[in-house]
Scaffold this motif. Structure first.
Motif, PDB file in Angstrom:
ATOM      1  N   ASP A  85      -2.440  46.616  59.939  1.00 35.01           N
ATOM      2  CA  ASP A  85      -3.452  47.802  60.002  1.00 35.01           C
ATOM      3  C   ASP A  85      -2.864  48.898  60.677  1.00 35.01           C
ATOM      4  O   ASP A  85      -2.722  50.134  60.511  1.00 35.01           O
ATOM      5  CB  ASP A  85      -4.647  47.436  60.119  1.00 35.01           C
ATOM      6  CG  ASP A  85      -5.435  46.539  58.959  1.00 35.01           C
ATOM      7  OD1 ASP A  85      -4.691  46.828  57.967  1.00 35.01           O
ATOM      8  OD2 ASP A  85      -6.248  45.850  59.496  1.00 35.01           O
ATOM      9  N   CYS A  88       0.283  50.345  59.579  1.00 35.20           N
ATOM     10  CA  CYS A  88      -0.001  51.247  58.317  1.00 35.20           C
ATOM     11  C   CYS A  88      -0.470  52.750  58.508  1.00 35.20           C
ATOM     12  O   CYS A  88      -0.287  53.745  58.166  1.00 35.20           O
ATOM     13  CB  CYS A  88      -0.943  50.669  57.274  1.00 35.20           C
ATOM     14  SG  CYS A  88      -0.189  49.214  56.341  1.00 35.20           S
ATOM     15  N   ALA A  93       5.483  54.077  55.392  1.00 38.97           N
ATOM     16  CA  ALA A  93       5.748  52.777  54.752  1.00 38.97           C
ATOM     17  C   ALA A  93       5.863  51.713  55.491  1.00 38.97           C
ATOM     18  O   ALA A  93       6.306  51.861  56.476  1.00 38.97           O
ATOM     19  CB  ALA A  93       7.329  52.951  53.723  1.00 38.97           C
ATOM     20  N   HIS A 113      -2.676  42.867  49.940  1.00 40.66           N
ATOM     21  CA  HIS A 113      -2.424  44.439  50.199  1.00 40.66           C
ATOM     22  C   HIS A 113      -1.421  44.921  49.368  1.00 40.66           C
ATOM     23  O   HIS A 113      -0.496  45.332  49.917  1.00 40.66           O
ATOM     24  CB  HIS A 113      -2.531  44.787  51.805  1.00 40.66           C
ATOM     25  CG  HIS A 113      -3.620  44.293  52.711  1.00 40.66           C
ATOM     26  ND1 HIS A 113      -4.693  45.274  52.760  1.00 40.66           N
ATOM     27  CD2 HIS A 113      -3.665  43.268  53.280  1.00 40.66           C
ATOM     28  CE1 HIS A 113      -5.395  44.482  53.679  1.00 40.66           C
ATOM     29  NE2 HIS A 113      -4.769  43.169  54.156  1.00 40.66           N
ATOM     30  N   ASP A 115      -0.858  47.221  47.443  1.00 38.65           N
ATOM     31  CA  ASP A 115      -0.689  48.587  47.424  1.00 38.65           C
ATOM     32  C   ASP A 115       0.057  49.292  48.780  1.00 38.65           C
ATOM     33  O   ASP A 115       0.514  50.332  48.743  1.00 38.65           O
ATOM     34  CB  ASP A 115      -1.903  49.306  47.086  1.00 38.65           C
ATOM     35  CG  ASP A 115      -2.923  49.202  47.947  1.00 38.65           C
ATOM     36  OD1 ASP A 115      -2.862  48.100  48.596  1.00 38.65           O
ATOM     37  OD2 ASP A 115      -3.780  49.962  47.972  1.00 38.65           O
ATOM     38  N   GLN A 116       0.010  48.455  49.927  1.00 41.06           N
ATOM     39  CA  GLN A 116       0.494  48.969  51.053  1.00 41.06           C
ATOM     40  C   GLN A 116       2.012  48.164  51.427  1.00 41.06           C
ATOM     41  O   GLN A 116       2.276  48.741  52.614  1.00 41.06           O
ATOM     42  CB  GLN A 116      -0.577  48.859  52.174  1.00 41.06           C
ATOM     43  CG  GLN A 116      -1.845  49.452  51.908  1.00 41.06           C
ATOM     44  CD  GLN A 116      -2.892  49.270  52.962  1.00 41.06           C
ATOM     45  OE1 GLN A 116      -3.629  48.165  52.795  1.00 41.06           O
ATOM     46  NE2 GLN A 116      -3.100  50.193  54.054  1.00 41.06           N
ATOM     47  N   SER A 118       5.532  47.514  51.271  1.00 43.77           N
ATOM     48  CA  SER A 118       6.762  48.254  50.618  1.00 43.77           C
ATOM     49  C   SER A 118       7.737  46.950  50.127  1.00 43.77           C
ATOM     50  O   SER A 118       8.489  47.199  49.249  1.00 43.77           O
ATOM     51  CB  SER A 118       7.297  49.504  51.240  1.00 43.77           C
ATOM     52  OG  SER A 118       6.402  50.232  51.301  1.00 43.77           O
ATOM     53  N   THR A 254      12.076  51.527  51.339  1.00 47.51           N
ATOM     54  CA  THR A 254      11.215  52.543  51.889  1.00 47.51           C
ATOM     55  C   THR A 254      11.584  53.996  51.672  1.00 47.51           C
ATOM     56  O   THR A 254      11.120  54.930  52.112  1.00 47.51           O
ATOM     57  CB  THR A 254      10.970  52.329  53.460  1.00 47.51           C
ATOM     58  OG1 THR A 254      12.246  52.507  53.775  1.00 47.51           O
ATOM     59  CG2 THR A 254      10.317  50.781  53.343  1.00 47.51           C
TER      60      THR A 254
END
Length: 256
Positions: A85, A88, A93, A113, A115-116, A118, A254
């Motif tokens: 976290d 992020c 990325a 996660h 969507d987070q 890469s 990324t």
């Protein structure tokens, strides 16, 4: 509780001027009964290239196996999630990677996660085993506190991951109980994966690789064979290849 001096977490700030103007974070997790020393050289290599790097010390690790026996998968995953976290929030990325149990924790993050994350870099990850004696763990963990250790499965002479010389049974049972739900959720993993696997590994058997590569939804999966290393390949003869392959992977996954 006294902590091994080499077990301190590693944190390196991003240098976006080296990474095309983007702030890119890399989260790396050590394995079960190991500690940050086993992957710090990997993190330092990526940090020198401009990536923000976080290598947390998982609870119960880098101290004593007895303390590890009081911790669980939820504790380890919670610490890794906090580090994720933070990365992020600070970066554009984030790529996640890990060794052994660290690979399983990384897969859990990627499933939760999608969507987070890469990209994923997995080094000899463990999500299953063919050993039959693990079926006795629910009883054995109440009878004996530990078995002989799993640390330092390294081919290169003189290398030391500074892991425990005993395997805490309550803790490893918690790890193995987390595997089936993780395997069930592997289809939720969609990001590119770099999978690095030693041909000789005395800790993680051949059960995990087909499960992972066969169940993830990722369409971009690269498998690299490490022919001159054992389990702790991040400190072994193939470490330079791991560092170079992962650096190229992070750059590719990324890119804006």
């Amino acid at each position: 509780m006294t902590t091994d001096p080499l077990a301190s977490p590693l944190r390196i700030a991003a240098q976006p001027e080296l990474t095309g103007g983007r702030r890119v974070g890399v989260l790396l997790s050590h394995g079960f009964t190991g500690q940050p020393a086993s992957i710090k050289p990997w993190g330092e290599h990526l940090g020198a290239l401009g990536y923000a790097v976080s290598v947390p010390r998982l609870p119960g690790h880098g101290t004593t196996w007895q303390e590890c026996n009081t911790t669980t998968w939820d504790d380890w995953y919670g610490e890794l999630t906090r580090a994720f976290d933070a990365l992020c929030l600070e970066n554009d990325a984030v790529v996640v990677g890990g060794l052994s149990m660290g690979g399983a924790l990384s897969l859990r993050l990627a499933a939760d996660h999608a969507d987070q994350v890469s990209g994923l870099v997995l080094v000899n990850p463990a999500v299953a085993t063919r050993r039959l004696d693990v079926k006795l763990l629910p009883v054995l963990k109440h009878v004996v506190p530990s078995f002989p250790g799993l640390a330092n499965d390294i081919k290169r002479a003189g290398a030391d991951e500074r892991g425990y010389d005993r395997t805490p049974l309550k803790a490893i049972h918690s790890l193995m109980r987390a595997w089936p739900p993780l395997v069930a959720d592997l289809p939720k993993v969609t990001c590119p994966i770099l999978y690095l696997r030693s041909t000789v590994d005395h800790v993680v058997d051949e059960a995990s690789q087909p499960l992972i590569t066969g169940k993830v939804s990722s369409r971009d999966v690269t498998v690299v064979t490490l022919t001159d290393s054992y389990h702790v390949a991040t400190l072994d003869n193939d470490a330079p290849r791991i560092f170079d392959e992962s650096a190229a992977f992070v750059a590719r996954t990324t890119a804006a």
